[in-house]
Design a protein around this motif. Structure first.
Motif, PDB file in Angstrom:
ATOM      1  N   LYS A   3      80.815   4.631 -78.882  1.00 33.23           N
ATOM      2  CA  LYS A   3      80.754   4.606 -80.332  1.00 33.23           C
ATOM      3  C   LYS A   3      82.138   4.331 -80.920  1.00 33.23           C
ATOM      4  O   LYS A   3      83.159   4.739 -80.387  1.00 33.23           O
ATOM      5  CB  LYS A   3      80.210   5.925 -80.860  1.00 33.23           C
ATOM      6  CG  LYS A   3      78.738   6.141 -80.539  1.00 33.23           C
ATOM      7  CD  LYS A   3      78.227   7.417 -81.182  1.00 33.23           C
ATOM      8  CE  LYS A   3      76.733   7.594 -80.918  1.00 33.23           C
ATOM      9  NZ  LYS A   3      76.209   8.843 -81.526  1.00 33.23           N
ATOM     10  N   THR A   4      82.125   3.664 -82.075  1.00 28.78           N
ATOM     11  CA  THR A   4      83.369   3.220 -82.679  1.00 28.78           C
ATOM     12  C   THR A   4      84.285   4.388 -83.021  1.00 28.78           C
ATOM     13  O   THR A   4      85.498   4.350 -82.770  1.00 28.78           O
ATOM     14  CB  THR A   4      83.074   2.388 -83.940  1.00 28.78           C
ATOM     15  OG1 THR A   4      82.256   1.282 -83.582  1.00 28.78           O
ATOM     16  CG2 THR A   4      84.362   1.884 -84.561  1.00 28.78           C
ATOM     17  N   ARG A   5      83.743   5.427 -83.612  1.00 25.69           N
ATOM     18  CA  ARG A   5      84.581   6.570 -83.982  1.00 25.69           C
ATOM     19  C   ARG A   5      85.291   7.153 -82.772  1.00 25.69           C
ATOM     20  O   ARG A   5      86.475   7.489 -82.826  1.00 25.69           O
ATOM     21  CB  ARG A   5      83.716   7.646 -84.639  1.00 25.69           C
ATOM     22  CG  ARG A   5      83.232   7.308 -86.038  1.00 25.69           C
ATOM     23  CD  ARG A   5      82.410   8.454 -86.580  1.00 25.69           C
ATOM     24  NE  ARG A   5      81.899   8.169 -87.910  1.00 25.69           N
ATOM     25  CZ  ARG A   5      81.114   8.983 -88.595  1.00 25.69           C
ATOM     26  NH1 ARG A   5      80.750  10.132 -88.054  1.00 25.69           N
ATOM     27  NH2 ARG A   5      80.697   8.662 -89.803  1.00 25.69           N
ATOM     28  N   ILE A   6      84.549   7.272 -81.679  1.00 23.67           N
ATOM     29  CA  ILE A   6      85.137   7.840 -80.467  1.00 23.67           C
ATOM     30  C   ILE A   6      86.216   6.912 -79.928  1.00 23.67           C
ATOM     31  O   ILE A   6      87.307   7.357 -79.551  1.00 23.67           O
ATOM     32  CB  ILE A   6      84.047   8.094 -79.408  1.00 23.67           C
ATOM     33  CG1 ILE A   6      83.039   9.131 -79.924  1.00 23.67           C
ATOM     34  CG2 ILE A   6      84.666   8.551 -78.095  1.00 23.67           C
ATOM     35  CD1 ILE A   6      81.858   9.343 -78.992  1.00 23.67           C
ATOM     36  N   VAL A   8      88.093   4.621 -81.482  1.00 21.20           N
ATOM     37  CA  VAL A   8      89.294   4.619 -82.320  1.00 21.20           C
ATOM     38  C   VAL A   8      90.064   5.926 -82.167  1.00 21.20           C
ATOM     39  O   VAL A   8      91.298   5.938 -82.061  1.00 21.20           O
ATOM     40  CB  VAL A   8      88.923   4.375 -83.792  1.00 21.20           C
ATOM     41  CG1 VAL A   8      90.157   4.472 -84.678  1.00 21.20           C
ATOM     42  CG2 VAL A   8      88.273   3.003 -83.960  1.00 21.20           C
ATOM     43  N   SER A   9      89.351   7.043 -82.137  1.00 20.08           N
ATOM     44  CA  SER A   9      90.011   8.344 -81.998  1.00 20.08           C
ATOM     45  C   SER A   9      90.741   8.452 -80.662  1.00 20.08           C
ATOM     46  O   SER A   9      91.869   8.957 -80.598  1.00 20.08           O
ATOM     47  CB  SER A   9      88.982   9.473 -82.133  1.00 20.08           C
ATOM     48  OG  SER A   9      88.370   9.449 -83.403  1.00 20.08           O
ATOM     49  N   PRO A 167      94.522   3.792 -86.935  1.00 23.17           N
ATOM     50  CA  PRO A 167      93.358   3.862 -87.842  1.00 23.17           C
ATOM     51  C   PRO A 167      93.403   2.818 -88.954  1.00 23.17           C
ATOM     52  O   PRO A 167      92.351   2.307 -89.373  1.00 23.17           O
ATOM     53  CB  PRO A 167      93.424   5.281 -88.401  1.00 23.17           C
ATOM     54  CG  PRO A 167      94.842   5.711 -88.234  1.00 23.17           C
ATOM     55  CD  PRO A 167      95.305   5.048 -86.974  1.00 23.17           C
ATOM     56  N   TYR A 170      92.298  -0.386 -87.538  1.00 26.39           N
ATOM     57  CA  TYR A 170      90.849  -0.367 -87.357  1.00 26.39           C
ATOM     58  C   TYR A 170      90.138  -0.746 -88.656  1.00 26.39           C
ATOM     59  O   TYR A 170      89.180  -1.538 -88.647  1.00 26.39           O
ATOM     60  CB  TYR A 170      90.390   1.015 -86.890  1.00 26.39           C
ATOM     61  CG  TYR A 170      88.942   1.288 -87.191  1.00 26.39           C
ATOM     62  CD1 TYR A 170      87.942   0.547 -86.566  1.00 26.39           C
ATOM     63  CD2 TYR A 170      88.580   2.229 -88.146  1.00 26.39           C
ATOM     64  CE1 TYR A 170      86.609   0.757 -86.863  1.00 26.39           C
ATOM     65  CE2 TYR A 170      87.245   2.445 -88.446  1.00 26.39           C
ATOM     66  CZ  TYR A 170      86.265   1.711 -87.811  1.00 26.39           C
ATOM     67  OH  TYR A 170      84.954   1.914 -88.118  1.00 26.39           O
ATOM     68  N   LYS A 174      87.825  -3.980 -88.747  1.00 26.93           N
ATOM     69  CA  LYS A 174      86.404  -3.858 -89.070  1.00 26.93           C
ATOM     70  C   LYS A 174      85.987  -4.884 -90.118  1.00 26.93           C
ATOM     71  O   LYS A 174      84.834  -5.334 -90.145  1.00 26.93           O
ATOM     72  CB  LYS A 174      86.110  -2.441 -89.571  1.00 26.93           C
ATOM     73  CG  LYS A 174      84.617  -2.146 -89.714  1.00 26.93           C
ATOM     74  CD  LYS A 174      84.362  -0.683 -90.031  1.00 26.93           C
ATOM     75  CE  LYS A 174      84.795  -0.310 -91.402  1.00 26.93           C
ATOM     76  NZ  LYS A 174      84.239   1.002 -91.838  1.00 26.93           N
ATOM     77  N   ARG A 180      82.059  -5.754 -82.398  1.00 27.09           N
ATOM     78  CA  ARG A 180      82.883  -4.606 -82.059  1.00 27.09           C
ATOM     79  C   ARG A 180      83.767  -4.869 -80.841  1.00 27.09           C
ATOM     80  O   ARG A 180      84.857  -4.325 -80.723  1.00 27.09           O
ATOM     81  CB  ARG A 180      82.002  -3.392 -81.786  1.00 27.09           C
ATOM     82  CG  ARG A 180      81.590  -2.655 -83.036  1.00 27.09           C
ATOM     83  CD  ARG A 180      81.029  -1.303 -82.676  1.00 27.09           C
ATOM     84  NE  ARG A 180      79.685  -1.377 -82.158  1.00 27.09           N
ATOM     85  CZ  ARG A 180      79.057  -0.354 -81.585  1.00 27.09           C
ATOM     86  NH1 ARG A 180      79.677   0.787 -81.438  1.00 27.09           N
ATOM     87  NH2 ARG A 180      77.823  -0.481 -81.153  1.00 27.09           N
ATOM     88  N   GLN A 551      76.841  -0.998 -85.479  1.00 30.55           N
ATOM     89  CA  GLN A 551      77.624   0.200 -85.262  1.00 30.55           C
ATOM     90  C   GLN A 551      77.285   1.253 -86.303  1.00 30.55           C
ATOM     91  O   GLN A 551      76.846   0.932 -87.405  1.00 30.55           O
ATOM     92  CB  GLN A 551      79.121  -0.118 -85.317  1.00 30.55           C
ATOM     93  CG  GLN A 551      79.595  -0.588 -86.680  1.00 30.55           C
ATOM     94  CD  GLN A 551      81.078  -0.831 -86.689  1.00 30.55           C
ATOM     95  OE1 GLN A 551      81.817  -0.058 -86.136  1.00 30.55           O
ATOM     96  NE2 GLN A 551      81.501  -1.900 -87.330  1.00 30.55           N
ATOM     97  N   VAL A 554      81.248   4.296 -90.462  1.00 31.78           N
ATOM     98  CA  VAL A 554      82.482   5.053 -90.213  1.00 31.78           C
ATOM     99  C   VAL A 554      83.152   5.354 -91.541  1.00 31.78           C
ATOM    100  O   VAL A 554      83.285   4.474 -92.364  1.00 31.78           O
ATOM    101  CB  VAL A 554      83.429   4.239 -89.306  1.00 31.78           C
ATOM    102  CG1 VAL A 554      84.734   4.993 -89.111  1.00 31.78           C
ATOM    103  CG2 VAL A 554      82.782   3.961 -87.973  1.00 31.78           C
TER     104      VAL A 554
END
Length: 554
Positions: A3-6, A8-9, A167, A170, A174, A180, A551, A554
């Motif tokens: 997943k994108t959030r994961i 990027v984090s 971030p 990102y 995006k 992605r 995706q 976010v």
């Protein structure tokens, strides 16, 4: 697909861990101009943010004495007397090194208010002031700490500031990448640039420039994509103004500003079109806000008789730009700029193997050619032409500005060039263009293989430069020979306690909490973070591209 959030984090955390490791393991004042940047922060703190005069301001005796007590790069010893380079320092008797370390940890605070004797010019006072204003409160909060602890805390804050590029990039990626997978490739490359290491860990305004450049690129894309409005213009103008108060080299992005502000005007230029009026308001708002934020500093430079950028070298060259460019040996200048962009090991100028530089240059050439191909024959799953143009234009103008500075610098008596690491102010742009260009060359089934290969080359350069060149040199395990050459560390030198000696010596002249054991733990975290980044990029060739609309939000 992760997943994108994961994703990027994880990239953000790994980037930060790597930066903290370098901030902790590299010696005091080994970063480019680090002591001078620290001295400016010290001045700002002592004078309530008042700007120093770069021609007359002096470094404090506090900083000057720290330079005398610690080993420094040969560059510093060339312009400051009575200093000790690394080769000489590790040949000193252990009792002498221990005595110096004790003096360094107990430097009296009273020396902060005393000028260095002999004079050690505060040359970084020529820089735009925003970074120093931000760091001055941190400096004041840490005045009860030793100099070594203060420097580490300021380095740590610099790493955190630079990490904001992840971030922010990102958010920009995006908007421009339809899939992605390309976005992930660009983020991974951004986190692994080996040359950017030396900008993010040290005290200096390059860390803020990387973050400010990311914000500016994101704001520019919003202006290109959104309906013209006063708010978008103000956001872009403020972002541009803050970037200009961070580094004067962002003046090179004026063509980008013209492009993104003029495009909506021409696209809505029919009489009576409401969007056309809004586009004009947007442009005036952007220009007005950027002028309000930053123009005062550039005007002050001109009024003081300096160049508009505050650069003392430029104002003192004494010849025209055309003469300087005609007299510059461009093959040597371009080689130095590109090599110092790819990898130049701190102020001791420790390089890596020539074939490593050649491989990266070939990869960047292939990426640039792929970008041109995408502009001529667009692929449906790549960014739109306007986004590619908005990413490529600032890179072109930035490179032109660096070449201009190289010519001016060469025209001075010192006959120097300029450093390629300044280009990392646009690091997200370079990562995006590499992801676009390299994936354009490959068949769809293996389109990310070139990106994976480049990430492995980045890892090889950083590993060799850090663990076989720089850290052994800082720890006294290797030294320059009579010809001035320095051999790389051999694995056999780490046998019989060599590894323990490496970390023991690296812990010299560090804050009390950076013991050899702590540095070993940070090294483990560094390798883990680097391994995670590599694993995520190496997985890309084996997955298919997933459109952005699939995706989660976010």
């Amino acid at each position: 697909m992760i997943k994108t959030r994961i994703f990027v984090s994880v990239v953000w955390v790994c980037f930060t861990i790597r930066g903290v490791f370098f901030a902790s393991v590299f010696p005091l004042w080994e970063g480019f101009d680090e002591y001078a940047h620290f001295a400016v922060i010290q001045y700002f703190s002592a004078h309530s943010g008042r700007l120093p005069d770069p021609e007359s301001a002096n470094t404090s005796a506090h900083v000057a004495e720290s330079l005398r007590l610690t080993p420094v790069s040969p560059v510093i010893t060339s312009f400051a007397p009575n200093l000790t380079d690394y080769d000489t320092y590790w040949r000193l008797p252990e009792a002498e090194r221990t005595h110096r370390a004790a003096q360094l940890k107990a430097l009296p605070r009273e020396l902060e208010a005393v000028d260095a004797t002999p004079r050690l010019g505060l040359y970084e006072a020529q820089q735009a002031p925003l970074y120093y204003w931000l760091m001055s409160p941190v400096y004041r909060l840490t005045r009860g700490c030793s100099l070594l602890t203060q420097v580490w805390i300021l380095r740590f804050c610099s790493v955190l500031i630079a990490s904001l590029a992840i971030p922010i990039a990102y958010l920009w990626f995006k908007r421009i990448f339809p899939g992605r997978s390309q976005m992930y490739a660009a983020l991974g490359l951004l986190a692994l640039f080996p040359g950017m290491t030396f900008s993010i860990y040290r005290i200096g305004n390059e860390c803020l420039a990387i973050a400010a450049g990311s914000i500016l690129l994101y704001a520019a894309t919003r202006v290109l994509d959104a309906t013209p409005s006063l708010g978008e213009g103000l956001r872009f103008g403020v972002a541009f103004g803050l970037a200009l108060l961070t580094k004067a080299y962002f003046l090179a992005l004026a063509p980008l500003a013209i492009l993104v502000l003029a495009a909506p005007i021409f696209l809505n230029a029919r009489p009576g079109v409401t969007k056309g009026n809004a586009a004009w308001m947007q442009a005036f708002a952007a220009i007005g806000s950027s002028v309000a934020v930053a123009s005062w500093w550039y005007i002050a430079n001109v009024q003081a008789g300096r160049s508009i950028t505050g650069e003392q070298v430029a104002s003192g060259a004494g010849i025209s730009a055309l003469q300087a460019m005609a007299n510059t040996p461009w093959p040597a200048a371009i080689s130095f700029v590109t090599n110092s962009y790819i990898y130049l090991g701190n102020w001791s100028f420790l390089d890596v193997r020539s074939w490593m530089y050649t491989l990266v240059k070939a990869a960047f050439f292939a990426g640039g050619a792929g970008v041109l191909w995408q502009m001529i024959r667009p692929a449906s799953d790549a960014p739109a032409r306007r986004h590619i143009l908005a990413a490529a234009l600032p890179c072109v103008t930035f490179v032109a500005a660096v070449c201009y500075t190289a010519a001016i610098n060469y025209a001075t008596p010192s006959h120097g060039f300029t450093f390629g690491y300044y280009l990392y102010g646009l690091a997200p742009t370079q990562a995006a263009l590499l992801a676009i260009g390299l994936t354009r060359w490959s068949a769809r089934t293996i389109r990310f293989a070139p990106v994976a290969l480049l990430s492995l080359i980045f890892f090889a350069i950083e590993t060799y430069g850090t663990w076989f060149r720089m850290l052994p040199y800082y720890a006294g395990l290797v030294s320059h020979d009579v010809t001035g050459r320095m051999p790389a560390l051999h694995i056999g030198q780490l046998s019989e306690g060599g590894l323990a000696k490496l970390f023991l010596n690296l812990a010299a002249n560090k804050p009390p909490f950076l013991t050899p054991e702590a540095l070993i733990s940070l090294a483990g975290l560094y390798f883990a973070a680097t391994g995670v980044l590599l694993a995520m990029i190496l997985r890309l060739p084996w997955i298919r591209s997933i459109p952005q609309e699939q995706q989660p939000p976010v």
